[in-house]
Every structure is written in C-alpha cells, then in structure tokens.
Motif scaffolding. Structure first.
Motif, short mmCIF file in Angstrom:
data_model
loop_
_atom_site.label_atom_id
_atom_site.label_comp_id
_atom_site.label_asym_id
_atom_site.label_seq_id
_atom_site.Cartn_x
_atom_site.Cartn_y
_atom_site.Cartn_z
N LEU A 4 0.83 -1.21 0.00
CA LEU A 4 0.00 0.00 0.00
C LEU A 4 0.86 1.25 0.00
O LEU A 4 0.53 2.26 -0.65
N ALA A 5 2.00 1.20 0.73
CA ALA A 5 2.90 2.36 0.80
C ALA A 5 3.49 2.68 -0.57
O ALA A 5 3.66 3.85 -0.93
N VAL A 6 3.77 1.64 -1.36
CA VAL A 6 4.34 1.83 -2.70
C VAL A 6 3.36 2.59 -3.60
O VAL A 6 3.76 3.39 -4.45
N ARG A 7 2.07 2.37 -3.41
CA ARG A 7 1.07 3.03 -4.25
C ARG A 7 0.96 4.52 -3.95
O ARG A 7 0.60 5.31 -4.81
N GLU A 8 1.29 4.89 -2.72
CA GLU A 8 1.11 6.28 -2.32
C GLU A 8 2.41 7.08 -2.32
O GLU A 8 2.38 8.30 -2.41
N TYR A 9 3.55 6.38 -2.22
CA TYR A 9 4.83 7.09 -2.08
C TYR A 9 5.90 6.52 -3.01
O TYR A 9 5.89 5.33 -3.33
N HIS A 10 6.83 7.37 -3.42
CA HIS A 10 8.08 6.91 -4.01
C HIS A 10 8.95 6.46 -2.84
O HIS A 10 9.17 7.23 -1.89
N LEU A 11 9.44 5.25 -2.89
CA LEU A 11 10.23 4.70 -1.78
C LEU A 11 11.65 4.38 -2.24
O LEU A 11 11.86 3.91 -3.37
N SER A 12 12.61 4.63 -1.36
CA SER A 12 14.01 4.30 -1.65
C SER A 12 14.69 3.92 -0.34
O SER A 12 14.44 4.54 0.71
N LEU A 13 15.54 2.91 -0.40
CA LEU A 13 16.27 2.50 0.81
C LEU A 13 17.23 3.61 1.22
O LEU A 13 18.09 4.03 0.44
N ALA A 14 17.10 4.07 2.44
CA ALA A 14 18.01 5.09 2.96
C ALA A 14 19.21 4.45 3.65
O ALA A 14 20.33 4.93 3.55
N SER A 15 18.97 3.34 4.36
CA SER A 15 20.06 2.63 5.04
C SER A 15 19.64 1.21 5.36
O SER A 15 18.46 0.95 5.60
N VAL A 16 20.61 0.31 5.35
CA VAL A 16 20.40 -1.07 5.79
C VAL A 16 21.56 -1.42 6.70
O VAL A 16 22.73 -1.34 6.30
N VAL A 17 21.25 -1.77 7.94
CA VAL A 17 22.27 -1.98 8.96
C VAL A 17 22.22 -3.41 9.47
O VAL A 17 21.14 -3.95 9.75
N LEU A 18 23.39 -4.00 9.58
CA LEU A 18 23.54 -5.39 10.03
C LEU A 18 23.85 -5.41 11.53
O LEU A 18 24.70 -4.66 12.01
N HIS A 19 23.14 -6.27 12.26
CA HIS A 19 23.33 -6.40 13.71
C HIS A 19 23.59 -7.86 14.07
O HIS A 19 23.25 -8.76 13.31
N GLY A 20 24.13 -8.08 15.26
CA GLY A 20 24.28 -9.44 15.77
C GLY A 20 25.71 -9.95 15.73
O GLY A 20 26.66 -9.19 15.60
N GLY A 21 25.83 -11.27 15.86
CA GLY A 21 27.16 -11.88 15.96
C GLY A 21 27.62 -11.91 17.40
O GLY A 21 26.81 -12.01 18.33
N GLU A 22 28.91 -11.79 17.60
CA GLU A 22 29.46 -11.83 18.96
C GLU A 22 28.95 -10.64 19.78
O GLU A 22 28.78 -9.54 19.26
N GLY A 23 28.66 -10.89 21.05
CA GLY A 23 28.19 -9.82 21.91
C GLY A 23 28.21 -10.22 23.37
O GLY A 23 28.77 -11.26 23.74
N LEU A 24 27.59 -9.39 24.20
CA LEU A 24 27.53 -9.64 25.64
C LEU A 24 26.08 -9.68 26.09
O LEU A 24 25.25 -8.92 25.60
N VAL A 25 25.79 -10.59 27.01
CA VAL A 25 24.47 -10.65 27.64
C VAL A 25 24.67 -10.70 29.15
O VAL A 25 25.75 -11.04 29.64
N VAL A 26 23.63 -10.35 29.88
CA VAL A 26 23.69 -10.40 31.34
C VAL A 26 23.21 -11.76 31.81
O VAL A 26 22.07 -12.16 31.54
N ASP A 27 24.09 -12.50 32.47
CA ASP A 27 23.71 -13.79 33.05
C ASP A 27 22.77 -13.54 34.23
O ASP A 27 23.12 -12.85 35.19
#
Length: 267
Positions: free
Chosen positions: A215-238
């Motif tokens: 529906l958004a495509v019908r009403e607006y011109h759309l273009s990707l502004a950014s694509v960001v990758l997350h995840g992989g190694e990290g820290l969590v609270v035990d």
C-alpha cells in the motif's frame, strides 16, 4: 576538604605516568570511597553538637557512598546492577544522545533528515537468512564488521546492559557496503552484499512505518536510505550471576526507507 585535596594530589601524580582510564578509575574509586568517611565524621560531629546542617552533610555522605559503591562494582567486577540510576542521569544530561550522534555513518545512498525516512518491519525466509549469515561472514573476513562495542568504555557498556538484555560487539550496527530494494508481489525485497555483483536477497520489507509495504508503494516513491547489520558476537547479562558474559547473538537487519508523496498513482 581533606578528601578533595587528596584526590587533587593523586590526579597530579598520575599525570606524570601513562595510566589507563580503567586503572585511573580504580584508584579514584578507592580514594573516593575512603574520603567519603571524612564527611561521615564531620557530619556526626556536627549532629552531636546539635548543628542542623550536619544532617545535610550526612545526606551528602549517603549519596556519595551510593555512587562510590557503584564505581567499585563497575571497575572491579563484571556485575551489572539494576539499582543503578546513572543511566537515567546520563539521559537527562544528554550524554547518550551525543554518543549516538558521534557514531552515525554516512550511507552510500545519501543522507536524509529524520522526517524523510520511516522505519520498516523485515521478514526473512530460510534462504534469505542463509544469505544474510553468509554476508555477515564475508564482511567479517573483509574486516568490515567492528568488534569494539562502538568504542564504549567498560563503564558505559555496563550502563547499557543495565537497561538492555544484550549488546552486540558491532554496536550500533554495521552499514552494508551495498544494498538495493526491488518490488515483489508480497513486499519489498532487500538485496545486500559486499558489492552489487555479489548482492543476494536478504530480507523482505512487509511494513513501512505503520503501513503495509504494498500500500505504501502506491502512495509514495520509496528508496532505501540505510540497511544496517546487527548481531554476531556480543555480551548478555547472566541472570544467575548478574555478570556480563560473551554470547553469539542472532544476526538481523534494520532498514530505513526514504519516502516522497506520489503526484499520481503510477508506479
């Protein structure tokens, strides 16, 4: 005054040496913790002598004692405490916002102001998840994925974990070297890769803002502004020990779409 003078002397003394911030913080924490008891002594003496402002000094001691305990926990252990109010103070003073601004990168597709972009909801099927995992490994091998937690200090990482369940080593995320968007019957397909030739489908945008993508495509011109990758190694609270421990976190995408109102309904 005695405690402040001692801190000043130590600061000047440490200036002659190359002392890391964490080591300096530990020294200050110990000295500050001990110096607080001078306030306690003064406050008690004034209360004994029936001086009302002695109670104010005792209140100051309790506040400084609280922060001294936090400093010792942060600089000498790996534990994260829930009763730390410093992240809220940091938010009020605007520290977190300044750090986020400093960590911004310029996307290859150009810059847009905040009122020109919308967040998206992304779904990935099995093949797209496999492509995303491969892309993450390729970017890691090409040393495009940072692992320094956004240059946050040990202290700041603990503050972050006190509010969130985890933090990725590549915080606040890694911008893809190449990304594009193609229209499909069920949404907007995100293509990503090290370059255009290696680009593969890595996700499907199903919603743009609160609207269905189609529906958004019908009403607006759309273009990707950014694509960001997350995840992989990290820290969590035990949850058992309240310590920060290393874990492999799920790999996922976030994307923002720039939009402009269509004059007519022609796509």
């Amino acid at each position: 005054m005695g405690g402040l003078s001692l801190l000043t002397i130590i600061n000047q003394w440490l200036g002659f040496f190359s002392v890391r911030n964490q080591a300096r913080g530990r020294i200050y924490s110990i000295v500050g913790f001990i110096a607080n008891f001078y306030l306690l002594y003064v406050g008690v003496r004034l209360v004994i002598n029936k001086q009302l402002w002695g109670w104010l000094i005792l209140l100051a001691f309790l506040i400084l004692f609280y922060f001294s305990i936090l400093n010792i926990i942060y600089y000498f252990t790996d534990k994260v405490v829930k009763w730390d109010i410093s992240p809220f103070i940091d938010k009020i003073l605007g520290g977190a916002k300044e750090e986020e601004e400093a960590l911004k990168t310029v996307p290859a597709n150009g810059l847009y102001s905040r009122d020109q972009v919308l967040d998206t909801t992304i779904f990935a099927d099995y093949e797209q998840r496999q492509n995303l995992d491969r892309l993450f490994q390729q970017m890691k091998e090409a040393k495009l994925v940072s692992s320094n937690y956004g240059q946050m200090s040990h202290f700041k990482i603990k503050d972050y974990l006190a509010e969130h369940s985890s933090i990725e080593a590549n915080y606040p995320g890694t911008l893809l070297p190449y990304f594009d968007m193609k229209y499909a019957l069920n949404g907007l397909v995100i293509y990503g890769g090290i370059n255009e030739i290696s680009a593969r489908p890595i996700g499907l945008i199903t919603k743009v803002g609160l609207s269905d993508a189609i529906l958004a495509v019908r009403e607006y011109h759309l273009s990707l502004a950014s694509v960001v990758l997350h995840g992989g190694e990290g820290l969590v609270v035990d949850q058992a020990t309240r310590k920060a421990v290393k874990r492999n976190l799920p790999i996922y995408l976030t994307a923002e779409v720039a939009y402009e109102k269509r004059i007519n309904n022609n796509i």
